[in-house]
Design a protein around this motif. Structure first.
Motif, PDB file in Angstrom:
ATOM      1  N   LEU A 143      29.333   1.216  66.847  1.00  0.00           N
ATOM      2  CA  LEU A 143      28.921   2.053  67.977  1.00  0.00           C
ATOM      3  C   LEU A 143      27.584   1.602  68.553  1.00  0.00           C
ATOM      4  O   LEU A 143      27.265   1.901  69.704  1.00  0.00           O
ATOM      5  N   LEU A 144      26.777   0.886  67.744  1.00  0.00           N
ATOM      6  CA  LEU A 144      25.521   0.336  68.238  1.00  0.00           C
ATOM      7  C   LEU A 144      25.627  -1.150  68.563  1.00  0.00           C
ATOM      8  O   LEU A 144      24.636  -1.785  68.866  1.00  0.00           O
ATOM      9  N   ARG A 145      26.850  -1.686  68.458  1.00  0.00           N
ATOM     10  CA  ARG A 145      27.069  -3.135  68.638  1.00  0.00           C
ATOM     11  C   ARG A 145      26.191  -3.938  67.679  1.00  0.00           C
ATOM     12  O   ARG A 145      25.573  -4.938  68.057  1.00  0.00           O
ATOM     13  N   LEU A 146      26.164  -3.511  66.419  1.00  0.00           N
ATOM     14  CA  LEU A 146      25.349  -4.179  65.406  1.00  0.00           C
ATOM     15  C   LEU A 146      26.183  -4.602  64.197  1.00  0.00           C
ATOM     16  O   LEU A 146      25.656  -4.709  63.096  1.00  0.00           O
ATOM     17  N   VAL A 147      27.479  -4.834  64.392  1.00  0.00           N
ATOM     18  CA  VAL A 147      28.328  -5.239  63.268  1.00  0.00           C
ATOM     19  C   VAL A 147      27.820  -6.577  62.732  1.00  0.00           C
ATOM     20  O   VAL A 147      27.722  -7.561  63.470  1.00  0.00           O
ATOM     21  N   PRO A 148      27.469  -6.650  61.432  1.00  0.00           N
ATOM     22  CA  PRO A 148      26.921  -7.903  60.897  1.00  0.00           C
ATOM     23  C   PRO A 148      28.002  -8.961  60.758  1.00  0.00           C
ATOM     24  O   PRO A 148      29.169  -8.628  60.476  1.00  0.00           O
ATOM     25  N   PRO A 149      27.665 -10.241  60.937  1.00  0.00           N
ATOM     26  CA  PRO A 149      28.646 -11.300  60.733  1.00  0.00           C
ATOM     27  C   PRO A 149      29.063 -11.352  59.262  1.00  0.00           C
ATOM     28  O   PRO A 149      28.262 -10.976  58.395  1.00  0.00           O
ATOM     29  N   PRO A 150      30.300 -11.739  58.972  1.00  0.00           N
ATOM     30  CA  PRO A 150      31.313 -12.316  59.877  1.00  0.00           C
ATOM     31  C   PRO A 150      32.170 -11.282  60.605  1.00  0.00           C
ATOM     32  O   PRO A 150      33.297 -11.564  60.972  1.00  0.00           O
ATOM     33  N   GLY A 151      31.645 -10.066  60.785  1.00  0.00           N
ATOM     34  CA  GLY A 151      32.412  -9.037  61.459  1.00  0.00           C
ATOM     35  C   GLY A 151      32.227  -9.065  62.961  1.00  0.00           C
ATOM     36  O   GLY A 151      31.208  -9.555  63.460  1.00  0.00           O
ATOM     37  N   ARG A 152      33.214  -8.547  63.666  1.00  0.00           N
ATOM     38  CA  ARG A 152      33.068  -8.379  65.114  1.00  0.00           C
ATOM     39  C   ARG A 152      34.092  -7.367  65.610  1.00  0.00           C
ATOM     40  O   ARG A 152      35.098  -7.103  64.947  1.00  0.00           O
ATOM     41  N   ILE A 153      33.798  -6.802  66.776  1.00  0.00           N
ATOM     42  CA  ILE A 153      34.742  -5.879  67.403  1.00  0.00           C
ATOM     43  C   ILE A 153      35.888  -6.702  67.966  1.00  0.00           C
ATOM     44  O   ILE A 153      35.695  -7.538  68.854  1.00  0.00           O
ATOM     45  N   ALA A 154      37.095  -6.484  67.427  1.00  0.00           N
ATOM     46  CA  ALA A 154      38.247  -7.280  67.823  1.00  0.00           C
ATOM     47  C   ALA A 154      38.963  -6.699  69.033  1.00  0.00           C
ATOM     48  O   ALA A 154      39.608  -7.426  69.791  1.00  0.00           O
ATOM     49  N   ILE A 159      30.514  -0.306  76.466  1.00  0.00           N
ATOM     50  CA  ILE A 159      29.479  -1.234  75.986  1.00  0.00           C
ATOM     51  C   ILE A 159      30.065  -2.435  75.256  1.00  0.00           C
ATOM     52  O   ILE A 159      29.331  -3.390  74.958  1.00  0.00           O
ATOM     53  N   VAL A 160      31.378  -2.428  74.969  1.00  0.00           N
ATOM     54  CA  VAL A 160      31.975  -3.544  74.234  1.00  0.00           C
ATOM     55  C   VAL A 160      31.870  -4.836  75.036  1.00  0.00           C
ATOM     56  O   VAL A 160      31.611  -5.911  74.480  1.00  0.00           O
ATOM     57  N   GLY A 161      32.050  -4.746  76.353  1.00  0.00           N
ATOM     58  CA  GLY A 161      32.002  -5.942  77.183  1.00  0.00           C
ATOM     59  C   GLY A 161      30.616  -6.328  77.664  1.00  0.00           C
ATOM     60  O   GLY A 161      30.458  -7.346  78.347  1.00  0.00           O
ATOM     61  N   MET A 162      29.596  -5.541  77.321  1.00  0.00           N
ATOM     62  CA  MET A 162      28.234  -5.843  77.755  1.00  0.00           C
ATOM     63  C   MET A 162      27.640  -7.018  76.977  1.00  0.00           C
ATOM     64  O   MET A 162      28.016  -7.273  75.830  1.00  0.00           O
ATOM     65  N   SER A 163      26.692  -7.701  77.598  1.00  0.00           N
ATOM     66  CA  SER A 163      25.955  -8.752  76.889  1.00  0.00           C
ATOM     67  C   SER A 163      25.006  -8.116  75.885  1.00  0.00           C
ATOM     68  O   SER A 163      24.628  -6.944  76.022  1.00  0.00           O
ATOM     69  N   GLU A 164      24.587  -8.890  74.884  1.00  0.00           N
ATOM     70  CA  GLU A 164      23.657  -8.383  73.879  1.00  0.00           C
ATOM     71  C   GLU A 164      22.335  -7.970  74.525  1.00  0.00           C
ATOM     72  O   GLU A 164      21.746  -6.946  74.153  1.00  0.00           O
ATOM     73  N   ASP A 165      21.868  -8.738  75.515  1.00  0.00           N
ATOM     74  CA  ASP A 165      20.605  -8.394  76.185  1.00  0.00           C
ATOM     75  C   ASP A 165      20.702  -7.045  76.887  1.00  0.00           C
ATOM     76  O   ASP A 165      19.759  -6.240  76.854  1.00  0.00           O
ATOM     77  N   GLU A 166      21.852  -6.792  77.511  1.00  0.00           N
ATOM     78  CA  GLU A 166      22.039  -5.530  78.225  1.00  0.00           C
ATOM     79  C   GLU A 166      22.097  -4.354  77.257  1.00  0.00           C
ATOM     80  O   GLU A 166      21.505  -3.296  77.495  1.00  0.00           O
ATOM     81  N   VAL A 167      22.817  -4.542  76.131  1.00  0.00           N
ATOM     82  CA  VAL A 167      22.898  -3.477  75.121  1.00  0.00           C
ATOM     83  C   VAL A 167      21.516  -3.185  74.553  1.00  0.00           C
ATOM     84  O   VAL A 167      21.112  -2.035  74.385  1.00  0.00           O
ATOM     85  N   ARG A 168      20.753  -4.250  74.264  1.00  0.00           N
ATOM     86  CA  ARG A 168      19.426  -4.077  73.670  1.00  0.00           C
ATOM     87  C   ARG A 168      18.463  -3.400  74.634  1.00  0.00           C
ATOM     88  O   ARG A 168      17.662  -2.549  74.231  1.00  0.00           O
ATOM     89  N   SER A 169      18.543  -3.726  75.899  1.00  0.00           N
ATOM     90  CA  SER A 169      17.565  -3.203  76.851  1.00  0.00           C
ATOM     91  C   SER A 169      17.931  -1.826  77.404  1.00  0.00           C
ATOM     92  O   SER A 169      17.045  -1.050  77.765  1.00  0.00           O
ATOM     93  N   ARG A 170      19.251  -1.495  77.450  1.00  0.00           N
ATOM     94  CA  ARG A 170      19.659  -0.264  78.128  1.00  0.00           C
ATOM     95  C   ARG A 170      20.327   0.779  77.235  1.00  0.00           C
ATOM     96  O   ARG A 170      20.302   1.967  77.555  1.00  0.00           O
ATOM     97  N   ILE A 171      20.943   0.338  76.135  1.00  0.00           N
ATOM     98  CA  ILE A 171      21.803   1.251  75.369  1.00  0.00           C
ATOM     99  C   ILE A 171      21.208   1.597  74.007  1.00  0.00           C
ATOM    100  O   ILE A 171      20.975   2.772  73.694  1.00  0.00           O
ATOM    101  N   ARG A 172      20.991   0.569  73.202  1.00  0.00           N
ATOM    102  CA  ARG A 172      20.584   0.786  71.809  1.00  0.00           C
ATOM    103  C   ARG A 172      19.211   1.433  71.739  1.00  0.00           C
ATOM    104  O   ARG A 172      18.263   0.986  72.378  1.00  0.00           O
TER     105      ARG A 172
END
Length: 328
Positions: free
Chosen positions: A54-65, A76-89
């Motif tokens: 839910l925070l887009r922080l799944v540690p590797p080797p995991g990912r939202i499939a 937020i699944v399709g957002m870039s990491e920069d966008e999630v970090r700056s606007r969501i998380r």
């Protein structure tokens, strides 16, 4: 009013050398403004992986499939990491991590750790950030003296309150509490639960409260999602879940809770082990451990059957009632 959070058919996989672990496998739910959703289940059922997703922080080797996580109308699944970090998380959704010591840096003072997102995301000066830190520490029942201390100088309960203060610093409308009372004694657990209740009422926050202990969830939750082997097997209002559980797994969890009143009985337990999520069994995943399993349970995965008002159970015992494929 639309839900503040909507999760649709979420799949989170860990891609390991020994196979794909389907830690969260088709989870759907909604969270309304000001609501507390309790997520319960045994260790390894996917509760913490769901929180990290839910925070887009799944540690590797995991990912939202697969799936959607819609916060305030945005997926937020399709957002870039920069966008999630700056606007969501931390601004729209934040988290109280499991184990306060793992979330605190031992070489920085408390105020410096809480102030960092205020400086980075809100552009505050150090003085402005420090004043805000004192506000959130007071909000969780700590004084200004705690701001100048290092984590090793605090008790377990104080550390947990500091972690809660960190999660509140940017006023997010959604708060995830991942087993926030784990490893705390009973008195401190009660204080932390009362604190979360106060925050819900004073700030109107929506909270996802994760725990393996249904008796703890009962203190807070408006709705409950019971997870088993990566899936939500029962979902509904907390009063209905506790008073009229409709899935054999939920009933087994409730029978394992010690009772303060009534006749003394030996605590029940659930025989067997959760399945290997690299190779989950066909049909219902709880069937190998279920005392009420039927042949169909081992052959076909059940849909969600509506067993009450906004109350759903993934169990073939309720054949003949209205069906749904997902909860979203």
């Amino acid at each position: 009013m639309p839900p503040i959070l909507e999760v649709r058919d979420l799949h989170v996989h860990y891609y390991t050398l020994r196979g794909v672990v389907r830690a969260v496998d088709g989870v759907s739910f909604t969270l309304e403004p000001g609501e507390v959703l309790g997520v319960a289940g045994e260790s390894g059922c996917g509760k913490s992986t769901l929180a990290w997703a839910l925070l887009r922080l799944v540690p590797p080797p995991g990912r939202i499939a697969k799936g959607e996580i819609i916060i305030d109308g945005e997926d937020i699944v399709g957002m870039s990491e920069d966008e999630v970090r700056s606007r969501i998380r931390w601004q729209k959704i934040s988290m109280i991590f499991q184990g306060a010591m793992n979330a605190l840096n031992p070489v920085y003072r408390v105020w410096e750790q809480i102030a960092e997102p205020l400086i980075v995301h809100r552009g505050m000066t150090k003085e402005q950030a420090y004043n805000r830190v004192i506000e959130v520490l007071e909000m969780v029942g700590l004084g200004e003296d705690v701001a100048q201390r290092y984590p090793h100088e605090l008790s377990g309960g104080q550390k947990q309150r500091v972690v809660i203060a960190m999660a509140l610093a940017l006023d997010p409308p959604i708060l995830i509490a991942d087993e926030p009372t784990t490893a705390l004694d009973t008195i401190i657990q009660a204080q932390i639960l009362n604190l979360l209740k106060d925050l819900k009422h004073k700030l109107g926050m929506s909270i996802i409260f994760i725990s393996h202990d249904l008796s703890v969830i009962a203190e807070l939750a408006d709705k409950i999602a019971v997870m088993y082997a990566g899936k939500i097997v029962e979902y509904g209002p907390s009063e209905q879940i506790y008073n009229n559980p409709q899935h054999p797994y939920t009933r087994a969890l409730l029978r394992a809770i010690p009772r303060l009143h009534g006749p003394k009985e030996k605590l029940a337990y659930i025989p067997g082990q959760p399945p290997d999520l690299r190779r989950p069994p066909p049909g219902c995943r709880f069937a190998p451990r279920c005392p009420q399993a039927m042949p169909v349970c081992h052959e076909h995965e059940p849909p969600y059957f509506e067993v009450g008002d906004n109350h759903y159970a993934m169990c073939w015992l309720h054949r003949g009632k209205s069906e749904r494929r997902t909860l979203a």
